[in-house]
Write a protein that holds these residues in place. Sequence first.
Motif, PDB file in Angstrom:
ATOM      1  N   VAL A  20       3.505  10.173  -7.260  1.00 41.97           N
ATOM      2  CA  VAL A  20       4.424  10.547  -8.344  1.00 41.97           C
ATOM      3  C   VAL A  20       3.645  10.767  -9.634  1.00 41.97           C
ATOM      4  CG1 VAL A  20       6.299   9.659  -9.808  1.00 41.97           C
ATOM      5  CG2 VAL A  20       6.445   9.461  -7.327  1.00 41.97           C
ATOM      6  N   LEU A  21       2.700   9.888  -9.926  1.00 42.77           N
ATOM      7  CA  LEU A  21       1.873  10.040 -11.124  1.00 42.77           C
ATOM      8  C   LEU A  21       1.035  11.311 -11.049  1.00 42.77           C
ATOM      9  CD1 LEU A  21       0.889   8.829 -13.801  1.00 42.77           C
ATOM     10  CD2 LEU A  21      -0.885   7.660 -12.497  1.00 42.77           C
ATOM     11  N   LEU A  22       0.465  11.591  -9.894  1.00 41.12           N
ATOM     12  CA  LEU A  22      -0.337  12.798  -9.724  1.00 41.12           C
ATOM     13  C   LEU A  22       0.525  14.049  -9.888  1.00 41.12           C
ATOM     14  CD1 LEU A  22      -3.132  13.948  -8.964  1.00 41.12           C
ATOM     15  CD2 LEU A  22      -2.361  13.929  -6.595  1.00 41.12           C
ATOM     16  N   ALA A  23       1.729  14.048  -9.328  1.00 38.53           N
ATOM     17  CA  ALA A  23       2.632  15.191  -9.477  1.00 38.53           C
ATOM     18  C   ALA A  23       3.015  15.387 -10.939  1.00 38.53           C
ATOM     19  CB  ALA A  23       3.883  14.986  -8.625  1.00 38.53           C
ATOM     20  N   PHE A  24       3.230  14.302 -11.666  1.00 39.16           N
ATOM     21  CA  PHE A  24       3.558  14.399 -13.092  1.00 39.16           C
ATOM     22  C   PHE A  24       2.401  15.000 -13.879  1.00 39.16           C
ATOM     23  CE2 PHE A  24       3.491  12.452 -17.337  1.00 39.16           C
ATOM     24  CZ  PHE A  24       4.694  12.942 -17.825  1.00 39.16           C
ATOM     25  N   ILE A  25       1.190  14.545 -13.608  1.00 42.66           N
ATOM     26  CA  ILE A  25       0.015  15.056 -14.327  1.00 42.66           C
ATOM     27  C   ILE A  25      -0.194  16.539 -14.025  1.00 42.66           C
ATOM     28  CG2 ILE A  25      -2.512  14.886 -14.453  1.00 42.66           C
ATOM     29  CD1 ILE A  25      -2.164  11.845 -14.135  1.00 42.66           C
ATOM     30  N   ILE A  26      -0.050  16.931 -12.768  1.00 43.06           N
ATOM     31  CA  ILE A  26      -0.206  18.345 -12.400  1.00 43.06           C
ATOM     32  C   ILE A  26       0.875  19.184 -13.078  1.00 43.06           C
ATOM     33  CG2 ILE A  26       0.010  19.958 -10.470  1.00 43.06           C
ATOM     34  CD1 ILE A  26      -1.450  17.873  -8.751  1.00 43.06           C
ATOM     35  N   THR A  27       2.093  18.689 -13.115  1.00 41.18           N
ATOM     36  CA  THR A  27       3.180  19.427 -13.771  1.00 41.18           C
ATOM     37  C   THR A  27       2.890  19.617 -15.253  1.00 41.18           C
ATOM     38  OG1 THR A  27       4.752  18.525 -12.185  1.00 41.18           O
ATOM     39  CG2 THR A  27       5.663  19.416 -14.224  1.00 41.18           C
ATOM     40  N   VAL A  28       2.431  18.568 -15.921  1.00 40.57           N
ATOM     41  CA  VAL A  28       2.105  18.678 -17.343  1.00 40.57           C
ATOM     42  C   VAL A  28       0.981  19.689 -17.556  1.00 40.57           C
ATOM     43  CG1 VAL A  28       1.123  17.409 -19.299  1.00 40.57           C
ATOM     44  CG2 VAL A  28       2.965  16.401 -17.961  1.00 40.57           C
ATOM     45  N   CYS A  29      -0.039  19.656 -16.711  1.00 43.37           N
ATOM     46  CA  CYS A  29      -1.154  20.603 -16.852  1.00 43.37           C
ATOM     47  C   CYS A  29      -0.680  22.040 -16.645  1.00 43.37           C
ATOM     48  CB  CYS A  29      -2.268  20.259 -15.867  1.00 43.37           C
ATOM     49  SG  CYS A  29      -3.129  18.728 -16.279  1.00 43.37           S
ATOM     50  N   VAL A  30       0.150  22.274 -15.638  1.00 43.52           N
ATOM     51  CA  VAL A  30       0.653  23.625 -15.378  1.00 43.52           C
ATOM     52  C   VAL A  30       1.515  24.117 -16.535  1.00 43.52           C
ATOM     53  CG1 VAL A  30       2.220  24.945 -13.898  1.00 43.52           C
ATOM     54  CG2 VAL A  30       0.475  23.494 -12.877  1.00 43.52           C
ATOM     55  N   LEU A  44       0.823  -1.210   0.000  1.00 40.29           N
ATOM     56  CA  LEU A  44       0.000   0.000   0.000  1.00 40.29           C
ATOM     57  C   LEU A  44       0.856   1.258   0.000  1.00 40.29           C
ATOM     58  CD1 LEU A  44      -2.888  -0.967   2.426  1.00 40.29           C
ATOM     59  CD2 LEU A  44      -3.011  -0.643  -0.048  1.00 40.29           C
ATOM     60  N   ILE A  45       1.939   1.245   0.755  1.00 49.42           N
ATOM     61  CA  ILE A  45       2.841   2.407   0.770  1.00 49.42           C
ATOM     62  C   ILE A  45       3.469   2.585  -0.614  1.00 49.42           C
ATOM     63  CG2 ILE A  45       5.028   3.269   1.695  1.00 49.42           C
ATOM     64  CD1 ILE A  45       4.173   2.086   4.401  1.00 49.42           C
ATOM     65  N   GLY A  46       3.899   1.491  -1.222  1.00 46.24           N
ATOM     66  CA  GLY A  46       4.473   1.563  -2.564  1.00 46.24           C
ATOM     67  C   GLY A  46       3.483   2.085  -3.585  1.00 46.24           C
ATOM     68  N   LEU A  47       2.257   1.587  -3.531  1.00 42.41           N
ATOM     69  CA  LEU A  47       1.229   2.069  -4.451  1.00 42.41           C
ATOM     70  C   LEU A  47       0.894   3.531  -4.190  1.00 42.41           C
ATOM     71  CD1 LEU A  47      -1.182  -0.987  -4.592  1.00 42.41           C
ATOM     72  CD2 LEU A  47       0.272  -0.108  -6.414  1.00 42.41           C
ATOM     73  N   GLY A  48       0.891   3.926  -2.918  1.00 38.56           N
ATOM     74  CA  GLY A  48       0.619   5.327  -2.589  1.00 38.56           C
ATOM     75  C   GLY A  48       1.691   6.255  -3.131  1.00 38.56           C
ATOM     76  N   VAL A  49       2.950   5.846  -2.976  1.00 37.61           N
ATOM     77  CA  VAL A  49       4.052   6.667  -3.506  1.00 37.61           C
ATOM     78  C   VAL A  49       3.958   6.749  -5.028  1.00 37.61           C
ATOM     79  CG1 VAL A  49       6.566   6.719  -3.799  1.00 37.61           C
ATOM     80  CG2 VAL A  49       5.589   6.281  -1.553  1.00 37.61           C
ATOM     81  N   ALA A  50       3.684   5.622  -5.675  1.00 35.44           N
ATOM     82  CA  ALA A  50       3.551   5.625  -7.138  1.00 35.44           C
ATOM     83  C   ALA A  50       2.398   6.517  -7.580  1.00 35.44           C
ATOM     84  CB  ALA A  50       3.343   4.196  -7.642  1.00 35.44           C
ATOM     85  N   ALA A  51       1.294   6.489  -6.839  1.00 38.56           N
ATOM     86  CA  ALA A  51       0.151   7.342  -7.182  1.00 38.56           C
ATOM     87  C   ALA A  51       0.498   8.820  -7.008  1.00 38.56           C
ATOM     88  CB  ALA A  51      -1.057   6.967  -6.318  1.00 38.56           C
TER      89      ALA A  51
END
Length: 136
Positions: A78-88, A69-76
Motif C-alpha cells: 500500500v505504501l509503495l502504491a501510494f509513493i508511485i501514485t504521487v510520483c506519477v 509478515l502478511i500484514g507487513l507485506g500488505v502495508a508495504a
Amino acid sequence: MSGDASVTCASYYNANNKFVDTFSCPRQEDEADLLYCCGFVDLKYCCNEPGNYFPYKHGYMWTLSIGALIGLGVAALVLLAFIITVCVLCYLFLYTKPQRLDSGLKLQHLDSSSIKEGKRKAKTEYLNLATTPMNE
C-alpha cells in the motif's frame, strides 16, 4: 537430585476459578523427564527445565509470524502504491502543462512616452492618408 525425588506444585485456583489440588511432578500422565513445577499462579504444570513459564508448543508462533509478515507485506505494498501514485501525479503535473507557443512577435516593454509617440505617428499617418487625393 536423586532419581526418586519429586517436586510438589502447590494448590491453586485456575482461570475458571476452579480449585486445583497439590500435585507432585512428574504426574502419571506426564513424561518421566518432567521433574519441575512450572507455570503461573493460575496455571501450573510439570516441565523439564525450572523457571519455564510457557506450557504450549512453540508451533503457533509460526502462524503469528506468518500473519505478521502478511500484514507487513500488505502495508508495504500500500505504501509503495501510494509513493508511485504521487510520483506519477507529480510527473503529469510538471511535464504535461501546455507549452508556450512562439508566435514570432517580439515583445518589448513600452514606457508611456513611447506609447504617446506611437499614437502621434499613427494619427499623422491617418491624416496624411485622409488628405491625399486618390487617383482613379
